[in-house]
Design a protein around this motif. Sequence first.
Motif, PDB file in Angstrom:
ATOM      1  N   ASP A   2     -25.411 -23.838  53.488  1.00  0.00           N
ATOM      2  CA  ASP A   2     -25.977 -22.723  54.270  1.00  0.00           C
ATOM      3  C   ASP A   2     -27.491 -22.663  54.100  1.00  0.00           C
ATOM      4  O   ASP A   2     -28.229 -22.426  55.065  1.00  0.00           O
ATOM      5  CB  ASP A   2     -25.350 -21.394  53.823  1.00  0.00           C
ATOM      6  CG  ASP A   2     -23.895 -21.266  54.236  1.00  0.00           C
ATOM      7  OD1 ASP A   2     -23.472 -22.012  55.145  1.00  0.00           O
ATOM      8  OD2 ASP A   2     -23.183 -20.435  53.648  1.00  0.00           O
ATOM      9  N   TYR A   3     -27.956 -22.876  52.869  1.00  0.00           N
ATOM     10  CA  TYR A   3     -29.398 -22.843  52.613  1.00  0.00           C
ATOM     11  C   TYR A   3     -30.105 -23.959  53.361  1.00  0.00           C
ATOM     12  O   TYR A   3     -31.148 -23.734  53.992  1.00  0.00           O
ATOM     13  CB  TYR A   3     -29.670 -22.961  51.114  1.00  0.00           C
ATOM     14  CG  TYR A   3     -31.150 -22.979  50.769  1.00  0.00           C
ATOM     15  CD1 TYR A   3     -31.846 -21.791  50.563  1.00  0.00           C
ATOM     16  CD2 TYR A   3     -31.841 -24.180  50.673  1.00  0.00           C
ATOM     17  CE1 TYR A   3     -33.206 -21.801  50.270  1.00  0.00           C
ATOM     18  CE2 TYR A   3     -33.196 -24.205  50.380  1.00  0.00           C
ATOM     19  CZ  TYR A   3     -33.871 -23.006  50.174  1.00  0.00           C
ATOM     20  OH  TYR A   3     -35.206 -23.032  49.894  1.00  0.00           O
ATOM     21  N   LEU A   4     -29.549 -25.166  53.304  1.00  0.00           N
ATOM     22  CA  LEU A   4     -30.191 -26.309  53.961  1.00  0.00           C
ATOM     23  C   LEU A   4     -30.206 -26.147  55.482  1.00  0.00           C
ATOM     24  O   LEU A   4     -31.181 -26.506  56.146  1.00  0.00           O
ATOM     25  CB  LEU A   4     -29.469 -27.603  53.578  1.00  0.00           C
ATOM     26  CG  LEU A   4     -29.599 -28.031  52.108  1.00  0.00           C
ATOM     27  CD1 LEU A   4     -28.717 -29.234  51.821  1.00  0.00           C
ATOM     28  CD2 LEU A   4     -31.048 -28.330  51.754  1.00  0.00           C
ATOM     29  N   VAL A   5     -29.126 -25.597  56.027  1.00  0.00           N
ATOM     30  CA  VAL A   5     -29.076 -25.347  57.476  1.00  0.00           C
ATOM     31  C   VAL A   5     -30.106 -24.293  57.858  1.00  0.00           C
ATOM     32  O   VAL A   5     -30.836 -24.439  58.855  1.00  0.00           O
ATOM     33  CB  VAL A   5     -27.658 -24.907  57.897  1.00  0.00           C
ATOM     34  CG1 VAL A   5     -27.682 -24.335  59.321  1.00  0.00           C
ATOM     35  CG2 VAL A   5     -26.698 -26.082  57.838  1.00  0.00           C
ATOM     36  N   THR A   6     -30.198 -23.235  57.069  1.00  0.00           N
ATOM     37  CA  THR A   6     -31.161 -22.174  57.359  1.00  0.00           C
ATOM     38  C   THR A   6     -32.589 -22.687  57.222  1.00  0.00           C
ATOM     39  O   THR A   6     -33.467 -22.350  58.031  1.00  0.00           O
ATOM     40  CB  THR A   6     -30.938 -20.975  56.412  1.00  0.00           C
ATOM     41  OG1 THR A   6     -29.569 -20.583  56.468  1.00  0.00           O
ATOM     42  CG2 THR A   6     -31.812 -19.802  56.819  1.00  0.00           C
ATOM     43  N   VAL A  18     -35.629 -22.714  60.122  1.00  0.00           N
ATOM     44  CA  VAL A  18     -36.983 -22.197  59.916  1.00  0.00           C
ATOM     45  C   VAL A  18     -38.042 -23.252  60.231  1.00  0.00           C
ATOM     46  O   VAL A  18     -39.024 -22.978  60.929  1.00  0.00           O
ATOM     47  CB  VAL A  18     -37.149 -21.698  58.463  1.00  0.00           C
ATOM     48  CG1 VAL A  18     -38.617 -21.403  58.152  1.00  0.00           C
ATOM     49  CG2 VAL A  18     -36.311 -20.454  58.228  1.00  0.00           C
ATOM     50  N   ASN A  19     -37.835 -24.444  59.720  1.00  0.00           N
ATOM     51  CA  ASN A  19     -38.900 -25.457  59.742  1.00  0.00           C
ATOM     52  C   ASN A  19     -38.778 -26.505  60.843  1.00  0.00           C
ATOM     53  O   ASN A  19     -39.712 -27.274  61.056  1.00  0.00           O
ATOM     54  CB  ASN A  19     -38.940 -26.158  58.383  1.00  0.00           C
ATOM     55  CG  ASN A  19     -39.399 -25.231  57.271  1.00  0.00           C
ATOM     56  OD1 ASN A  19     -40.582 -24.969  57.119  1.00  0.00           O
ATOM     57  ND2 ASN A  19     -38.449 -24.718  56.506  1.00  0.00           N
ATOM     58  N   ARG A  23     -26.468 -19.500  63.153  1.00  0.00           N
ATOM     59  CA  ARG A  23     -26.940 -19.913  61.826  1.00  0.00           C
ATOM     60  C   ARG A  23     -28.042 -18.997  61.325  1.00  0.00           C
ATOM     61  O   ARG A  23     -28.161 -18.761  60.111  1.00  0.00           O
ATOM     62  CB  ARG A  23     -27.448 -21.352  61.882  1.00  0.00           C
ATOM     63  CG  ARG A  23     -26.350 -22.404  61.728  1.00  0.00           C
ATOM     64  CD  ARG A  23     -25.294 -22.341  62.795  1.00  0.00           C
ATOM     65  NE  ARG A  23     -24.239 -23.339  62.606  1.00  0.00           N
ATOM     66  CZ  ARG A  23     -23.185 -23.453  63.402  1.00  0.00           C
ATOM     67  NH1 ARG A  23     -23.020 -22.638  64.437  1.00  0.00           N
ATOM     68  NH2 ARG A  23     -22.277 -24.373  63.160  1.00  0.00           N
ATOM     69  N   VAL A  24     -28.855 -18.479  62.224  1.00  0.00           N
ATOM     70  CA  VAL A  24     -29.886 -17.516  61.841  1.00  0.00           C
ATOM     71  C   VAL A  24     -29.269 -16.140  61.625  1.00  0.00           C
ATOM     72  O   VAL A  24     -29.540 -15.466  60.625  1.00  0.00           O
ATOM     73  CB  VAL A  24     -30.984 -17.442  62.918  1.00  0.00           C
ATOM     74  CG1 VAL A  24     -32.011 -16.364  62.565  1.00  0.00           C
ATOM     75  CG2 VAL A  24     -31.676 -18.792  63.067  1.00  0.00           C
ATOM     76  N   LYS A  25     -28.416 -15.736  62.545  1.00  0.00           N
ATOM     77  CA  LYS A  25     -27.823 -14.403  62.507  1.00  0.00           C
ATOM     78  C   LYS A  25     -27.000 -14.181  61.237  1.00  0.00           C
ATOM     79  O   LYS A  25     -27.098 -13.129  60.590  1.00  0.00           O
ATOM     80  CB  LYS A  25     -26.944 -14.211  63.745  1.00  0.00           C
ATOM     81  CG  LYS A  25     -26.258 -12.858  63.855  1.00  0.00           C
ATOM     82  CD  LYS A  25     -25.438 -12.801  65.135  1.00  0.00           C
ATOM     83  CE  LYS A  25     -24.638 -11.516  65.251  1.00  0.00           C
ATOM     84  NZ  LYS A  25     -23.823 -11.501  66.500  1.00  0.00           N
ATOM     85  N   PHE A  33     -32.940 -16.529  55.840  1.00  0.00           N
ATOM     86  CA  PHE A  33     -33.906 -16.908  56.867  1.00  0.00           C
ATOM     87  C   PHE A  33     -35.216 -16.140  56.689  1.00  0.00           C
ATOM     88  O   PHE A  33     -36.300 -16.733  56.687  1.00  0.00           O
ATOM     89  CB  PHE A  33     -33.318 -16.630  58.250  1.00  0.00           C
ATOM     90  CG  PHE A  33     -34.243 -16.965  59.384  1.00  0.00           C
ATOM     91  CD1 PHE A  33     -34.256 -18.231  59.930  1.00  0.00           C
ATOM     92  CD2 PHE A  33     -35.094 -16.006  59.904  1.00  0.00           C
ATOM     93  CE1 PHE A  33     -35.124 -18.549  60.977  1.00  0.00           C
ATOM     94  CE2 PHE A  33     -35.962 -16.307  60.950  1.00  0.00           C
ATOM     95  CZ  PHE A  33     -35.971 -17.576  61.483  1.00  0.00           C
ATOM     96  N   LEU A  34     -35.137 -14.833  56.516  1.00  0.00           N
ATOM     97  CA  LEU A  34     -36.344 -14.015  56.352  1.00  0.00           C
ATOM     98  C   LEU A  34     -37.069 -14.359  55.054  1.00  0.00           C
ATOM     99  O   LEU A  34     -38.301 -14.346  55.000  1.00  0.00           O
ATOM    100  CB  LEU A  34     -35.983 -12.531  56.385  1.00  0.00           C
ATOM    101  CG  LEU A  34     -35.472 -11.999  57.735  1.00  0.00           C
ATOM    102  CD1 LEU A  34     -35.060 -10.538  57.611  1.00  0.00           C
ATOM    103  CD2 LEU A  34     -36.537 -12.158  58.814  1.00  0.00           C
TER     104      LEU A  34
END
Length: 300
Positions: free
Chosen positions: A173-177, A181-182, A236-238, A244-245
Amino acid sequence: MIALVYLSAGTLFENTIVKVSGQKFPDIVAANFYGVEVKSTKSDQWTTTGSSILETTRVPGVERIYITFGKLGGNPIEFLSRPYEECLSGIAVTHMPRYLIDMRLGNGQTIFDKMGISYDALRQLDNPIAPVSSYYRSQLKPGERLWWTGDPAEESVSPTIRLWKTIPGPEQDYLVTYGCVNFPELFGGDYDGYALWLTSLGVVNTHMRDQFSSGGQEPMGLSNGTIAMFPGVYRRVKRNLGTFLYLMSLQEPVITGVPLSPESPLGQRLMMWSDAVSRISPVDYHVSMDALTTLFFRKS
């Protein structure tokens, strides 16, 4: 070694020349201050690979190093000696970044001239890889990445390779988020940059598209209270909005206690990101902007 001992007779270096045992740098030490690194090649050329830029095996106290190079493949066999730093033309990566040696290098052509930092200044840094990777990033062509470094903010790169399916869910989840972002181009279906970044971390994903598109469309609230359906990548953002923030806030200063708004430092970055995503998303630009700003700035 024998020649150095012979020539040192009657000088300040007499009885101070030592051949260093083990995997140390340089190979020979004189007066506990000078060093000689010995290199040779069986080919008819003056180039080879040198020592690690980290110099973790450097003999303590040695401050001035020379290189003696034997070109054994030519006719006749030749030898050259020069100050070590004057012969370092670039950097290659095997299991670690190593200097490239060119004994015929001209003035102003060393890797240090190109980077704008001296050899002594670089070797004394806590993390000499950082300015090196920064320089080589500046030389990349579109679509290229440095496989031996991760993100500039990261201190190290994993020495192992992992398949995506073996990575724990929270890390996935972290890597997808992080990707959302980037790499806003993900929202337009372009996964190349993100895939290269994952590879630099030692992660191989053979089903890249599924990580962002699986699960069908995602309902997103609009500013007028209605719901619209969006591609799965928006989910994925929601669903990882907190992470994400947080990742977005690392790029801009955030003042705690101040409500998130489009005018705040983080809010301005969110607006820029939303604009970049909405311009390449298959969703209508204005609808995408509406949904994202509603998600980020809606009143609790």
